[in-house]
Design a protein around this motif. Structure first.
Motif, PDB file in Angstrom:
ATOM      1  N   ARG A   5      -5.297 -10.251  -0.098  1.00  0.00           N
ATOM      2  CA  ARG A   5      -5.199 -10.031   1.359  1.00  0.00           C
ATOM      3  C   ARG A   5      -6.513  -9.404   1.825  1.00  0.00           C
ATOM      4  N   LYS A  52      -9.642   4.343  12.880  1.00  0.00           N
ATOM      5  CA  LYS A  52      -9.958   3.205  12.002  1.00  0.00           C
ATOM      6  C   LYS A  52      -9.845   1.921  12.805  1.00  0.00           C
ATOM      7  N   THR A  60       0.824  -1.226   0.000  1.00  0.00           N
ATOM      8  CA  THR A  60       0.000   0.000   0.000  1.00  0.00           C
ATOM      9  C   THR A  60       0.852   1.268   0.000  1.00  0.00           C
ATOM     10  N   HIS A  87       0.654   4.537   8.192  1.00  0.00           N
ATOM     11  CA  HIS A  87       0.563   3.082   8.148  1.00  0.00           C
ATOM     12  C   HIS A  87       0.803   2.588   6.725  1.00  0.00           C
ATOM     13  N   ALA A  88       1.048   1.288   6.622  1.00  0.00           N
ATOM     14  CA  ALA A  88       1.344   0.691   5.309  1.00  0.00           C
ATOM     15  C   ALA A  88       1.248  -0.819   5.443  1.00  0.00           C
ATOM     16  N   SER A  89       1.377  -1.485   4.312  1.00  0.00           N
ATOM     17  CA  SER A  89       1.473  -2.949   4.328  1.00  0.00           C
ATOM     18  C   SER A  89       2.407  -3.346   3.190  1.00  0.00           C
ATOM     19  N   MET A 127      -9.066  -7.633   4.186  1.00  0.00           N
ATOM     20  CA  MET A 127      -9.208  -6.782   5.377  1.00  0.00           C
ATOM     21  C   MET A 127     -10.373  -5.837   5.182  1.00  0.00           C
ATOM     22  N   HIS A 170       1.166   5.994   4.353  1.00  0.00           N
ATOM     23  CA  HIS A 170       0.260   7.153   4.304  1.00  0.00           C
ATOM     24  C   HIS A 170      -0.514   7.245   5.614  1.00  0.00           C
ATOM     25  N   THR A 219     -12.553  -2.379   7.289  1.00  0.00           N
ATOM     26  CA  THR A 219     -12.413  -1.361   8.330  1.00  0.00           C
ATOM     27  C   THR A 219     -13.774  -0.797   8.735  1.00  0.00           C
ATOM     28  N   VAL A 276       0.099  -5.184   8.983  1.00  0.00           N
ATOM     29  CA  VAL A 276       0.078  -3.717   8.961  1.00  0.00           C
ATOM     30  C   VAL A 276       1.350  -3.167   9.631  1.00  0.00           C
ATOM     31  N   TYR A 300      -8.296  -7.874  10.115  1.00  0.00           N
ATOM     32  CA  TYR A 300      -7.453  -8.620   9.172  1.00  0.00           C
ATOM     33  C   TYR A 300      -7.922 -10.072   9.201  1.00  0.00           C
ATOM     34  N   ASP A 334      -4.410   8.467   6.994  1.00  0.00           N
ATOM     35  CA  ASP A 334      -5.714   8.645   6.356  1.00  0.00           C
ATOM     36  C   ASP A 334      -6.255  10.049   6.568  1.00  0.00           C
TER      37      ASP A 334
HETATM   38  O1  LIG Z   1      -3.674  -3.072   4.732  1.00  0.00           O
HETATM   39  C1  LIG Z   1      -3.347  -2.364   5.638  1.00  0.00           C
HETATM   40  O2  LIG Z   1      -3.041  -2.810   6.715  1.00  0.00           O
HETATM   41  C2  LIG Z   1      -3.354  -0.905   5.427  1.00  0.00           C
HETATM   42  C3  LIG Z   1      -4.689  -0.481   4.959  1.00  0.00           C
HETATM   43  C4  LIG Z   1      -4.670   0.922   4.555  1.00  0.00           C
HETATM   44  O3  LIG Z   1      -3.733   1.412   4.021  1.00  0.00           O
HETATM   45  C5  LIG Z   1      -5.817   1.733   4.836  1.00  0.00           C
HETATM   46  O4  LIG Z   1      -6.829   1.213   5.319  1.00  0.00           O
HETATM   47  O5  LIG Z   1      -5.752   2.952   4.599  1.00  0.00           O
END
Ligand SMILES: O=C(O)CCC(=O)C(=O)O
Length: 273
Positions: A196, A116, A101, A187-189, A198, A104, A200, A131, A120, A106
């Motif tokens: 993957r 957030k 990702t 945060h990033a991945s 996930m 960044h 939120t 993450v 996962y 949010d």
């Molecule tokens: O996949 C992740 O853990 C990051 C997710 C992400 O970048 C986001 O929700 O803005």
């Protein structure tokens, strides 16, 4: 669930909190089922071939069981502990992620306004997409913000790849673990596969002052169905979320519904056929 003073202090200082096994394995199995049904039926899940991210909005709003995540005592305790018991639920996104990702935040609110809550749905390690966070980077005085460092450019700037950015951590998780973080946290991945999973839940503080209301309007202008030009048929939320809500859940829906209807009157429930 009631957050301890130490957990609150941790969130305040580092900008995130990991709660292991907030959901039992039985509960998370059901949630994964609901997520899969939703992404397959409401998003391009069926066509996901791994070449890019498949994303859809409002992932918990398509079945009564998924909507009920917002009634779960542990979720209420967690989000309520961070943002106040009267927090606003402001939808979220569901994903089959593919690849990295990049770093960044949010948001850039400069205060705790939005958080957030991240689910996962696969076991994730440092090298398979867990993450990554830069603890403390939610604070306006953090060096990344003060010096406006482009973290994704750290190889050119510092000779260190973004995956090894000093001070960053990987939060390895198993399904059932929940990570909640301040929207301002970087945060990033990295290293995840091509599917993957996930999703939120984005929530904010209840707006109580003119300043808060201004923030809420700004937030909902972009982080909402209307912001994404999505027609749910019922304003900010899909109808199932509202139609299955009891009064306790409505407490978390009402203010975002009212503000969203003000910003996007054409999408309000009564005006959409
Ligand atoms: O996949 C992740 O853990 C990051 C997710 C992400 O970048 C986001 O929700 O803005």
């Amino acid at each position: 669930m009631t957050l301890s003073k130490k957990q609150l202090n941790f969130f305040d200082t580092f900008g995130y909190l990991l709660v292991r096994q907030l959901f039992s394995s039985k509960e998370i199995e059901k949630i994964i089922e609901g997520f899969e049904w939703s992404i397959q039926n409401y998003a391009g899940g069926k066509n996901h071939d791994g070449t890019s991210r498949t994303m859809f909005l409002c992932p918990i709003e398509h079945t009564p069981e998924m909507c009920a995540i917002l009634d779960h005592p542990s979720i209420l305790g967690l989000i309520g502990g961070i943002l106040g018991e009267d927090f606003n639920y402001c939808t979220g996104d569901g994903n089959y992620y593919s690849g990295n990702t990049g770093w960044h935040p949010d948001g850039n609110w400069g205060q705790l306004f939005a958080a957030k809550t991240a689910f996962y749905l696969d076991p994730l390690t440092r090298n398979t997409g867990a993450v990554r966070l830069i603890p403390g980077s939610h604070r306006p005085d953090h060096f990344v913000r003060q010096k406006q460092i482009d973290v994704n450019n750290s190889l050119e700037l510092f000779g260190v790849p973004p995956t090894e950015f000093p001070g960053s951590i990987a939060v390895e998780t198993n399904p059932g673990d929940i990570v909640i973080f301040n929207h301002d946290l970087y945060h990033a991945s990295f290293g995840g596969g091509t599917r993957r999973r996930m999703f939120t839940m984005n929530c904010t503080r209840r707006a109580k002052t003119p300043e808060d209301l201004e923030l809420a309007h700004r937030y909902l202008s972009s982080h909402s169905a209307g912001g994404y030009k999505l027609k749910t048929g019922a304003g900010i939320f899909y109808p199932t979320m509202i139609d299955t809500a009891d009064e306790d859940r409505m407490e978390h829906l009402r203010q975002p519904m009212e503000i969203h209807d003000q910003i996007f009157p054409d999408l309000a429930r009564s005006t959409v056929s």
